[in-house]
Structure formats: structure tokens, C-alpha cells
Design a protein around this motif. Structure first.
Motif, PDB file in Angstrom:
ATOM      1  N   TYR A  63      65.567  24.670  82.139  1.00 34.11           N
ATOM      2  CA  TYR A  63      64.616  25.022  83.192  1.00 34.11           C
ATOM      3  C   TYR A  63      63.201  24.503  82.890  1.00 34.11           C
ATOM      4  N   THR A  64      62.843  24.388  81.615  1.00 27.29           N
ATOM      5  CA  THR A  64      61.453  24.085  81.271  1.00 27.29           C
ATOM      6  C   THR A  64      61.229  22.708  80.665  1.00 27.29           C
ATOM      7  N   LEU A  65      62.148  22.188  79.863  1.00 26.98           N
ATOM      8  CA  LEU A  65      61.891  20.953  79.122  1.00 26.98           C
ATOM      9  C   LEU A  65      61.838  19.674  79.971  1.00 26.98           C
ATOM     10  N   PRO A  66      62.721  19.464  80.970  1.00 28.54           N
ATOM     11  CA  PRO A  66      62.627  18.208  81.741  1.00 28.54           C
ATOM     12  C   PRO A  66      61.276  17.974  82.419  1.00 28.54           C
ATOM     13  N   PRO A  67      60.679  18.948  83.117  1.00 29.61           N
ATOM     14  CA  PRO A  67      59.376  18.649  83.710  1.00 29.61           C
ATOM     15  C   PRO A  67      58.282  18.436  82.671  1.00 29.61           C
ATOM     16  N   ILE A  68      58.360  19.134  81.545  1.00 30.53           N
ATOM     17  CA  ILE A  68      57.365  18.933  80.492  1.00 30.53           C
ATOM     18  C   ILE A  68      57.502  17.533  79.907  1.00 30.53           C
ATOM     19  N   PHE A  69      58.739  17.097  79.666  1.00 31.49           N
ATOM     20  CA  PHE A  69      58.970  15.754  79.127  1.00 31.49           C
ATOM     21  C   PHE A  69      58.482  14.682  80.098  1.00 31.49           C
ATOM     22  N   VAL A  70      58.829  14.801  81.371  1.00 31.89           N
ATOM     23  CA  VAL A  70      58.407  13.805  82.373  1.00 31.89           C
ATOM     24  C   VAL A  70      56.889  13.780  82.500  1.00 31.89           C
ATOM     25  N   ALA A  71      56.253  14.945  82.442  1.00 34.92           N
ATOM     26  CA  ALA A  71      54.796  14.986  82.565  1.00 34.92           C
ATOM     27  C   ALA A  71      54.113  14.379  81.347  1.00 34.92           C
ATOM     28  N   THR A  72      54.626  14.634  80.154  1.00 33.14           N
ATOM     29  CA  THR A  72      53.953  14.102  78.956  1.00 33.14           C
ATOM     30  C   THR A  72      54.201  12.615  78.783  1.00 33.14           C
ATOM     31  N   VAL A  73      55.427  12.167  78.971  1.00 36.44           N
ATOM     32  CA  VAL A  73      55.727  10.742  78.792  1.00 36.44           C
ATOM     33  C   VAL A  73      55.294   9.945  80.023  1.00 36.44           C
ATOM     34  N   GLY A  74      55.454  10.507  81.198  1.00 36.98           N
ATOM     35  CA  GLY A  74      55.148   9.787  82.433  1.00 36.98           C
ATOM     36  C   GLY A  74      53.674   9.553  82.677  1.00 36.98           C
ATOM     37  N   THR A  75      52.802  10.337  82.064  1.00 34.79           N
ATOM     38  CA  THR A  75      51.368  10.154  82.301  1.00 34.79           C
ATOM     39  C   THR A  75      50.711   9.203  81.310  1.00 34.79           C
ATOM     40  N   HIS A  76      51.484   8.601  80.420  1.00 38.49           N
ATOM     41  CA  HIS A  76      50.934   7.573  79.537  1.00 38.49           C
ATOM     42  C   HIS A  76      50.726   6.291  80.338  1.00 38.49           C
ATOM     43  N   PRO A  77      49.766   5.449  79.940  1.00 38.93           N
ATOM     44  CA  PRO A  77      49.585   4.178  80.650  1.00 38.93           C
ATOM     45  C   PRO A  77      50.810   3.282  80.504  1.00 38.93           C
ATOM     46  N   ARG A  86      53.299   5.472  83.720  1.00 39.41           N
ATOM     47  CA  ARG A  86      54.713   5.146  83.596  1.00 39.41           C
ATOM     48  C   ARG A  86      55.539   5.779  84.705  1.00 39.41           C
ATOM     49  N   ILE A  87      55.167   6.959  85.134  1.00 39.83           N
ATOM     50  CA  ILE A  87      55.935   7.628  86.181  1.00 39.83           C
ATOM     51  C   ILE A  87      55.857   6.839  87.490  1.00 39.83           C
ATOM     52  N   ALA A  88      54.743   6.162  87.721  1.00 45.90           N
ATOM     53  CA  ALA A  88      54.636   5.312  88.916  1.00 45.90           C
ATOM     54  C   ALA A  88      55.606   4.139  88.814  1.00 45.90           C
ATOM     55  N   GLU A  89      55.744   3.559  87.632  1.00 48.96           N
ATOM     56  CA  GLU A  89      56.719   2.480  87.444  1.00 48.96           C
ATOM     57  C   GLU A  89      58.138   2.992  87.671  1.00 48.96           C
ATOM     58  N   TRP A  90      58.440   4.174  87.174  1.00 48.29           N
ATOM     59  CA  TRP A  90      59.782   4.733  87.354  1.00 48.29           C
ATOM     60  C   TRP A  90      60.088   4.946  88.826  1.00 48.29           C
ATOM     61  N   VAL A  91      59.140   5.480  89.569  1.00 48.03           N
ATOM     62  CA  VAL A  91      59.359   5.756  90.992  1.00 48.03           C
ATOM     63  C   VAL A  91      59.504   4.454  91.776  1.00 48.03           C
ATOM     64  N   ILE A  92      58.672   3.464  91.465  1.00 44.26           N
ATOM     65  CA  ILE A  92      58.765   2.170  92.163  1.00 44.26           C
ATOM     66  C   ILE A  92      60.097   1.497  91.870  1.00 44.26           C
ATOM     67  N   ALA A  93      60.544   1.538  90.602  1.00 46.31           N
ATOM     68  CA  ALA A  93      61.825   0.928  90.240  1.00 46.31           C
ATOM     69  C   ALA A  93      62.988   1.644  90.926  1.00 46.31           C
ATOM     70  N   ALA A  94      62.944   2.960  90.965  1.00 43.87           N
ATOM     71  CA  ALA A  94      64.024   3.709  91.620  1.00 43.87           C
ATOM     72  C   ALA A  94      64.036   3.439  93.121  1.00 43.87           C
ATOM     73  N   ARG A  95      62.872   3.361  93.725  1.00 48.00           N
ATOM     74  CA  ARG A  95      62.795   3.085  95.150  1.00 48.00           C
ATOM     75  C   ARG A  95      63.344   1.695  95.467  1.00 48.00           C
ATOM     76  N   TYR A  96      63.010   0.713  94.630  1.00 48.06           N
ATOM     77  CA  TYR A  96      63.519  -0.640  94.855  1.00 48.06           C
ATOM     78  C   TYR A  96      65.029  -0.681  94.690  1.00 48.06           C
ATOM     79  N   ARG A  97      65.563  -0.012  93.663  1.00 46.13           N
ATOM     80  CA  ARG A  97      67.006  -0.026  93.444  1.00 46.13           C
ATOM     81  C   ARG A  97      67.763   0.627  94.599  1.00 46.13           C
ATOM     82  N   LEU A  98      67.211   1.697  95.155  1.00 49.56           N
ATOM     83  CA  LEU A  98      67.934   2.422  96.201  1.00 49.56           C
ATOM     84  C   LEU A  98      67.693   1.865  97.601  1.00 49.56           C
ATOM     85  N   TRP A  99      66.451   1.583  97.954  1.00 44.99           N
ATOM     86  CA  TRP A  99      66.151   1.175  99.326  1.00 44.99           C
ATOM     87  C   TRP A  99      65.695  -0.264  99.455  1.00 44.99           C
TER      88      TRP A  99
END
Length: 187
Positions: A63-77, A86-99
Motif C-alpha cells: 500500500y505504501t512503498l510503490p508510490p514512495i518509490f515512484v516519487a523518489t526515483v521519478g523526481t530525479h533529473p 524521469r517520471i515524465a520520460e516514463w509517461v511519454i514512453a508508455a503513451r507512445y507504446r500504447l497510443w
């Protein structure tokens, strides 16, 4: 080719939260990262609470670790684009792969037909073949598309051959051209 540098990144000053509800956070947590973490925590934990109810002793980490992990690793440049998280890169890559995205033709003046888009299986590349060999090949086919999609040629028109020739005009030619134009205007 010319290359430019952006120096505004060096002047980036981020705001930090040094105290939450009277609790000292030391040097502080970046506020944008804190807000993203809180938002992810509310959405993730709220969704799990709605689906499964209150966590047990062993599921509290889920319940607690996944959002903490995504927030700490995803907010690095990002390593590729220093002005992006990094989270912006992940979202852009996922969006390109799916749509995917609509191709830009003639600087956007011509709307691309759906047959000119890159197929989902071609966007997934070698990962699609690996996913098709797993036991999840049936449900994966819904995500990555049919097997023959990657090999289809999107455009049906013949290729356009260009035969460009370069001409170098000097200042004497420019002078004659402007003199001719002035002569036509006065006549």
C-alpha cells in the motif's frame, strides 16, 4: 550543424518544505516532489483501499512503498534531458507504446491518414516478439496487435525522388534583380 547551450538550468532554484505539521525535515524536501508523492500516495492507496479494504500486517508495504518509490526515483533529473524528470520520460514512453502519435506531414499542414501511423507492434519492436512467446501471449496480443502489423508498409504511394540543384547567387545578381523590380514599379 550549429549547437547551442541552455544556461537557465544553472539558475534553477527549487522551493523546499522544511517543516510539516511541526515536524522538522532538516534541509527540506523539494515541494514539487512532495506534492507528486502525496498525489501518487492518495491515488494508489485510495484505489487499493477501495478494491481490497484495509491493509494487513504483511500487505502494508504494498500500500505504501510503490508510490514512495515512484516519487523518489521519478523526481530525479532525466539522464537524456536534464530539464525533465524521469517520471515524465516514463509517461511519454508508455503513451507512445500504447497510443503512438500522429505523424507530422508538411509541417502539420496535411493530416495523416490512420494507415500512415506506425503500428503498435512496430512501436514495441523486439519486445513484442518476446511478449508473444510468453504464456501471456493471448492477452498480450490485445496490447501489441496482430502479428503481421509490423511488416505492413504504411504509405501506398510510390517514393518521391528528388533531383535538387544548388545555385549560388552573388551580390551582383541581387543588385540586378532589385534594379529590375524598381524599374517595374516606377513604370
Amino acid at each position: 550543424m550549429r549547437e547551442g547551450s541552455t544556461y537557465t538550468r544553472h539558475f534553477h532554484v527549487e522551493t523546499r518544505q522544511h517543516e510539516i505539521l511541526g515536524m522538522d525535515l532538516g534541509e527540506g524536501v523539494p515541494r514539487r516532489a512532495l506534492m507528486l508523492g502525496m498525489l501518487l500516495f492518495l491515488v494508489w492507496t485510495g484505489g487499493l483501499l477501495a478494491l481490497f479494504g484495509m491493509p494487513g500486517r504483511f500487505t502494508l508495504g504494498l500500500y505504501t512503498l510503490p508510490p514512495i518509490f515512484v516519487a523518489t526515483v521519478g523526481t530525479h533529473p532525466s539522464r537524456r534531458y536534464e530539464r525533465r524528470w524521469r517520471i515524465a520520460e516514463w509517461v511519454i514512453a508508455a503513451r507512445y507504446r500504447l497510443w503512438g502519435h500522429r505523424p507530422v506531414i508538411c509541417g502539420g499542414r496535411v493530416t495523416a491518414h490512420r494507415s500512415e501511423w506506425i503500428s503498435r507492434r512496430a512501436r514495441w519492436g523486439a519486445r513484442a516478439e518476446d511478449l508473444a512467446r510468453t504464456p501471456l501471449a493471448g492477452p498480450a496480443a490485445l496490447v501489441i496487435g496482430a502479428e503481421g502489423d509490423a511488416d505492413t508498409v504504411p504509405a501506398s504511394a510510390p517514393p518521391v525522388t528528388l533531383a535538387a540543384r544548388c545555385h549560388l547567387y552573388g551580390p551582383d545578381h541581387l543588385y540586378r534583380a532589385t534594379a529590375r523590380r524598381k524599374k517595374k514599379e516606377t513604370a
